[in-house]
Design a protein around this motif. Structure first.
Motif, PDB file in Angstrom:
ATOM      1  N   UNK A  88      -5.047  11.113  -1.998  1.00  0.00           N
ATOM      2  CA  UNK A  88      -5.943  10.284  -2.799  1.00  0.00           C
ATOM      3  C   UNK A  88      -5.217   9.200  -3.612  1.00  0.00           C
ATOM      4  N   UNK A  89      -4.121   9.514  -4.358  1.00  0.00           N
ATOM      5  CA  UNK A  89      -3.483   8.454  -5.152  1.00  0.00           C
ATOM      6  C   UNK A  89      -2.979   7.293  -4.305  1.00  0.00           C
ATOM      7  N   UNK A  90      -2.436   7.602  -3.118  1.00  0.00           N
ATOM      8  CA  UNK A  90      -1.958   6.540  -2.229  1.00  0.00           C
ATOM      9  C   UNK A  90      -3.114   5.661  -1.757  1.00  0.00           C
ATOM     10  N   UNK A  91      -4.170   6.295  -1.298  1.00  0.00           N
ATOM     11  CA  UNK A  91      -5.297   5.555  -0.740  1.00  0.00           C
ATOM     12  C   UNK A  91      -5.952   4.678  -1.809  1.00  0.00           C
ATOM     13  N   UNK A  92      -6.165   5.257  -2.992  1.00  0.00           N
ATOM     14  CA  UNK A  92      -6.802   4.496  -4.075  1.00  0.00           C
ATOM     15  C   UNK A  92      -5.937   3.315  -4.506  1.00  0.00           C
ATOM     16  N   UNK A  93      -4.623   3.532  -4.569  1.00  0.00           N
ATOM     17  CA  UNK A  93      -3.733   2.451  -4.990  1.00  0.00           C
ATOM     18  C   UNK A  93      -3.671   1.361  -3.928  1.00  0.00           C
ATOM     19  N   UNK A  94      -3.599   1.744  -2.665  1.00  0.00           N
ATOM     20  CA  UNK A  94      -3.581   0.740  -1.598  1.00  0.00           C
ATOM     21  C   UNK A  94      -4.840  -0.130  -1.649  1.00  0.00           C
ATOM     22  N   UNK A  95      -5.992   0.518  -1.840  1.00  0.00           N
ATOM     23  CA  UNK A  95      -7.241  -0.236  -1.951  1.00  0.00           C
ATOM     24  C   UNK A  95      -7.203  -1.170  -3.159  1.00  0.00           C
TER      25      UNK A  95
ATOM     26  N   UNK B 193       2.899  10.778  -4.752  1.00  0.00           N
ATOM     27  CA  UNK B 193       1.584  10.825  -5.403  1.00  0.00           C
ATOM     28  C   UNK B 193       1.632  10.652  -6.920  1.00  0.00           C
ATOM     29  N   UNK B 194       2.672  11.163  -7.579  1.00  0.00           N
ATOM     30  CA  UNK B 194       2.769  10.994  -9.028  1.00  0.00           C
ATOM     31  C   UNK B 194       3.033   9.533  -9.371  1.00  0.00           C
ATOM     32  N   UNK B 195       3.894   8.871  -8.588  1.00  0.00           N
ATOM     33  CA  UNK B 195       4.166   7.453  -8.821  1.00  0.00           C
ATOM     34  C   UNK B 195       2.919   6.609  -8.590  1.00  0.00           C
ATOM     35  N   UNK B 196       2.158   6.935  -7.554  1.00  0.00           N
ATOM     36  CA  UNK B 196       0.928   6.187  -7.271  1.00  0.00           C
ATOM     37  C   UNK B 196      -0.104   6.384  -8.373  1.00  0.00           C
ATOM     38  N   UNK B 197      -0.187   7.603  -8.914  1.00  0.00           N
ATOM     39  CA  UNK B 197      -1.112   7.861 -10.028  1.00  0.00           C
ATOM     40  C   UNK B 197      -0.705   7.046 -11.251  1.00  0.00           C
ATOM     41  N   UNK B 198       0.598   6.967 -11.519  1.00  0.00           N
ATOM     42  CA  UNK B 198       1.084   6.163 -12.649  1.00  0.00           C
ATOM     43  C   UNK B 198       0.785   4.685 -12.430  1.00  0.00           C
ATOM     44  N   UNK B 199       0.926   4.219 -11.200  1.00  0.00           N
ATOM     45  CA  UNK B 199       0.648   2.824 -10.884  1.00  0.00           C
ATOM     46  C   UNK B 199      -0.823   2.482 -11.106  1.00  0.00           C
ATOM     47  N   UNK B 200      -1.704   3.357 -10.650  1.00  0.00           N
ATOM     48  CA  UNK B 200      -3.141   3.138 -10.879  1.00  0.00           C
ATOM     49  C   UNK B 200      -3.453   3.050 -12.371  1.00  0.00           C
TER      50      UNK B 200
ATOM     51  N   UNK C 255       4.013   1.865   1.349  1.00  0.00           N
ATOM     52  CA  UNK C 255       4.658   2.300   0.111  1.00  0.00           C
ATOM     53  C   UNK C 255       6.061   2.833   0.378  1.00  0.00           C
ATOM     54  N   UNK C 256       6.983   2.467  -0.484  1.00  0.00           N
ATOM     55  CA  UNK C 256       8.368   2.938  -0.418  1.00  0.00           C
ATOM     56  C   UNK C 256       8.798   3.363  -1.828  1.00  0.00           C
ATOM     57  N   UNK C 257      10.101   3.452  -2.061  1.00  0.00           N
ATOM     58  CA  UNK C 257      10.593   3.979  -3.336  1.00  0.00           C
ATOM     59  C   UNK C 257      11.109   2.915  -4.298  1.00  0.00           C
TER      60      UNK C 257
END
Length: 396
Positions: free
Chosen positions: A82-89, A285-292, A104-106
């Motif tokens: 979910x965090x990846x998909x939501x952030x990509x959108x 996923x934690x990084x993507x959640x922080x990005x959102x 997504x990379x590091x």
């Protein structure tokens, strides 16, 4: 038990022979606090990373919430997370769907490497054109894009399929031809001393790349995510890249990078061969959640709208000092002094006075100003006062 400083010097691989050696215990907003609880104004945001400030409560909450669900599950690209998909959108929407596929990379270096592979795979060409005094990372491919031989000569052999042009000069654009896979350029040159691109230069680059079937890559690792007053610096120029490279502030303080392109371009990495580009931890996923959370903060706190007035305040407060020249864009500013030694001395004095600034790799006569976007007008005044006091002290 040896002091932490001694253990740092003994066991941590060093990047220079003169690290700052600040022992930071905690951070909040624009401030870092050392082991003696001395506070430091962070005017560089960990080099343009902590754009919404250190330890923002909404970032911390997002990290904790996602960590309570799951951490790493599988190498990138296999599971629906979910965090990846939501952030990509979210990111594709921020480009107004002009770039609708995200890898997504590091880190920034890894995002640059991915963008180079993508351009060569898609075009079937090898030649790359980069700008002199640009910085795109320290991995071998990214290092090949650096024109400064003093920085690269000890790490040969690097790619020989790279030609260099001068930033903001149109005379060499004809080097781009039907053999060129990509042109990679920073929308605002970072380590050259925060030099914004000229609109006419970018438009000519875009036209030449379109004419020759060359992919245009914008590296917005430093200038992206709001630092210039738009989510992406290219949006002000109204010149659309084929590939956009992001990192640093993208993760809201967590490690995260990305390269974006149209789906029709990005898809070529998925076959012939499959797994043509792969990463284990990319898009954690934690990084993507922080990005959102960081994107929400930028919007809710209207940080983009505040960038022009904060830039103006920095310029107004600093312009009256006779040895200062200020250039840059938004909240990425370079304070040019008389010499590299003046810069070194000023950095040291500011540190003693509780302020952190820095120099540039390819512009050693300027101080770096890249604070959290959340910095207040009162904090800007306090920071500039310290810089001016340091400069006055140097003159004496």
């Amino acid at each position: 038990m040896p002091a932490l400083k001694d253990l740092f010097l003994k066991h941590i691989a060093q990047t220079s022979d003169s690290p700052l050696l600040l022992e930071i215990e905690r951070a909040e907003g624009i401030y870092l606090f050392d082991s003696a609880n001395k506070s430091y104004i962070d005017l560089i945001s960990g080099i343009s990373v902590s754009s919404v400030g250190h330890s923002h409560p909404k970032i911390i909450n997002a990290i904790n919430e996602q960590a309570g669900k799951h951490l790493h599950l599988m190498v990138y690209g296999e599971y629906i997370q979910s965090p990846q998909v939501k952030l990509a959108k979210q990111l594709t929407q921020l480009t107004e769907n002009l770039l609708d596929s995200v890898y997504f990379v590091n880190s920034g270096s890894e995002a640059v490497e991915g963008s180079l592979k993508l351009s060569r795979r898609y075009t079937g060409r090898k030649k790359i054109i980069a700008c002199r005094n640009a910085y795109h990372g320290s991995t071998s491919g990214a290092l090949s894009l650096i024109s400064n031989k003093e920085y690269t000569s000890k790490f040969q052999s690097l790619s020989e399929e790279v030609d260099f042009i001068n930033f903001n000069e149109t005379g060499q654009i004809d080097l781009i031809n039907n053999n060129t896979a990509c042109v990679i350029i920073e929308t605002v040159q970072g380590e050259a001393g925060y030099i914004p691109a000229h609109a006419a230069f970018l438009k000519l680059l875009r036209a030449k790349c379109t004419e020759t079937g060359t992919l245009l890559i914008f590296d917005e690792v430093q200038c992206g995510m709001g630092r210039t007053g738009n989510f992406f610096a290219f949006q002000e120029y109204q010149v659309i890249p084929d590939i956009l490279v992001l990192a640093k502030a993208l993760g809201g303080g967590m490690p995260l990078g990305a390269f974006m392109a149209k789906k029709e371009i990005m898809n070529c990495l998925s076959f012939n061969p499959a797994l043509g580009h792969i990463t284990t931890f990319g898009g954690h996923p934690v990084s993507c959640a922080a990005s959102l959370a960081a994107i929400r903060i930028i919007r809710e706190e209207k940080l983009l709208e505040q960038v022009p007035e904060k830039e103006k305040l920095f310029r107004d407060l600093l312009k009256h000092h006779e040895i200062i020249k200020v250039n840059g864009k938004g909240l990425m500013l370079a304070i040019h002094l008389k010499s590299s030694q003046s810069v070194i001395n000023c950095i040291r004095l500011c540190l003693k006075k509780g302020l952190i600034t820095d120099w540039f790799l390819f512009c050693d006569t300027a101080l770096r100003i890249s604070p959290p976007l959340t910095i207040s007008t009162e904090q800007i005044r306090a920071g500039c006062l310290i810089i001016l006091e340091a400069l006055d002290q140097l003159e004496k």
